[in-house]
Design an enzyme around this catalytic site. Sequence first.
Site, PDB file in Angstrom:
ATOM      1  N   HIS A  30      38.717  79.392  32.121  1.00 24.22           N
ATOM      2  CA  HIS A  30      38.891  78.810  33.456  1.00 24.22           C
ATOM      3  C   HIS A  30      37.607  79.040  34.228  1.00 24.22           C
ATOM      4  O   HIS A  30      36.986  80.095  34.092  1.00 24.22           O
ATOM      5  CB  HIS A  30      40.045  79.503  34.204  1.00 24.22           C
ATOM      6  CG  HIS A  30      40.017  79.220  35.682  1.00 24.22           C
ATOM      7  ND1 HIS A  30      40.579  78.083  36.214  1.00 24.22           N
ATOM      8  CD2 HIS A  30      39.443  79.883  36.720  1.00 24.22           C
ATOM      9  CE1 HIS A  30      40.354  78.070  37.533  1.00 24.22           C
ATOM     10  NE2 HIS A  30      39.675  79.165  37.846  1.00 24.22           N
TER      11      HIS A  30
ATOM     12  N   GLU B 234      39.311  83.066  44.575  1.00 21.57           N
ATOM     13  CA  GLU B 234      39.746  83.576  43.268  1.00 21.57           C
ATOM     14  C   GLU B 234      39.155  84.958  42.978  1.00 21.57           C
ATOM     15  O   GLU B 234      39.850  85.832  42.443  1.00 21.57           O
ATOM     16  CB  GLU B 234      39.348  82.576  42.176  1.00 21.57           C
ATOM     17  CG  GLU B 234      40.130  81.271  42.289  1.00 21.57           C
ATOM     18  CD  GLU B 234      39.678  80.169  41.332  1.00 21.57           C
ATOM     19  OE1 GLU B 234      40.293  79.096  41.366  1.00 21.57           O
ATOM     20  OE2 GLU B 234      38.726  80.386  40.551  1.00 21.57           O
TER      21      GLU B 234
ATOM     22  N   LYS C  52      40.635  83.043  28.457  1.00 21.29           N
ATOM     23  CA  LYS C  52      42.095  82.945  28.382  1.00 21.29           C
ATOM     24  C   LYS C  52      42.665  83.543  27.085  1.00 21.29           C
ATOM     25  O   LYS C  52      41.928  83.801  26.132  1.00 21.29           O
ATOM     26  CB  LYS C  52      42.492  81.469  28.514  1.00 21.29           C
ATOM     27  CG  LYS C  52      42.147  80.854  29.880  1.00 21.29           C
ATOM     28  CD  LYS C  52      42.697  79.433  29.986  1.00 21.29           C
ATOM     29  CE  LYS C  52      42.334  78.788  31.309  1.00 21.29           C
ATOM     30  NZ  LYS C  52      42.957  77.454  31.459  1.00 21.29           N
TER      31      LYS C  52
ATOM     32  N   TYR D 197      47.674  80.289  40.135  1.00 21.46           N
ATOM     33  CA  TYR D 197      47.853  78.859  39.872  1.00 21.46           C
ATOM     34  C   TYR D 197      48.799  78.186  40.868  1.00 21.46           C
ATOM     35  O   TYR D 197      49.346  77.118  40.571  1.00 21.46           O
ATOM     36  CB  TYR D 197      48.339  78.643  38.439  1.00 21.46           C
ATOM     37  CG  TYR D 197      47.237  78.763  37.407  1.00 21.46           C
ATOM     38  CD1 TYR D 197      46.126  77.912  37.438  1.00 21.46           C
ATOM     39  CD2 TYR D 197      47.303  79.709  36.400  1.00 21.46           C
ATOM     40  CE1 TYR D 197      45.114  78.009  36.501  1.00 21.46           C
ATOM     41  CE2 TYR D 197      46.291  79.805  35.443  1.00 21.46           C
ATOM     42  CZ  TYR D 197      45.203  78.949  35.501  1.00 21.46           C
ATOM     43  OH  TYR D 197      44.202  79.030  34.565  1.00 21.46           O
TER      44      TYR D 197
ATOM     45  N   ASN E 131      42.926  76.193  26.570  1.00 22.43           N
ATOM     46  CA  ASN E 131      41.555  75.679  26.587  1.00 22.43           C
ATOM     47  C   ASN E 131      40.496  76.756  26.831  1.00 22.43           C
ATOM     48  O   ASN E 131      39.426  76.474  27.356  1.00 22.43           O
ATOM     49  CB  ASN E 131      41.441  74.510  27.578  1.00 22.43           C
ATOM     50  CG  ASN E 131      41.728  74.907  29.004  1.00 22.43           C
ATOM     51  OD1 ASN E 131      42.080  76.063  29.267  1.00 22.43           O
ATOM     52  ND2 ASN E 131      41.567  73.986  29.927  1.00 22.43           N
TER      53      ASN E 131
END
Length: 139
Positions: A116, A127, A10, A50, A113
């Site tokens: 993913h 995905e 990320k 998302y 964070n």
Amino acid sequence: MAERTFSIIKPDATRRNLTGKVNAVIEDAGLRIVAQRRIQMTRAQAEKFYEIHKERPFFGELVDFMISAPVVVQVLEGDNAVARYRDVMGATNPANAADGTIRKLYAESVGENSVHGSDSADNAAIEIVQFFKPEEIVG
Ligand code: CMP
């Protein structure tokens, strides 16, 4: 059984030049990076990715964050890759993540964070096709 999972490094991690360090943890855990590309995600891509969280209060913040800098999208392969990568990532909130996990080592907060990973093999397949053509995955 060999399996594939989908991973994103990320913006908080790419911004701090942590791509190589995250990849070292992934490879040390026995997962093979069989596809990888650095991209600037579009708002449309992030909203679609998302979609299941769109009613959550943090949805807008999450999408804004995911397009705030480049990300690295990846396909990881290995025995029980989905569960193995979730172990290696650590808990969603880095405050709860176990020692040695990517989020314990590098994540800044529950939102920022660092990585993913897919939560099931079915979702991994959904995905992966959002970001990779089959011929781009070389196992
Ligand atoms: P990820 O595995 O990418 O999937 C959904 C993401 O939502 C999750 O990681 C977190 O980064 C993010 N998220 C979960 N809870 C919160 C929260 N309370 N505030 C902001 N982001 C969150």
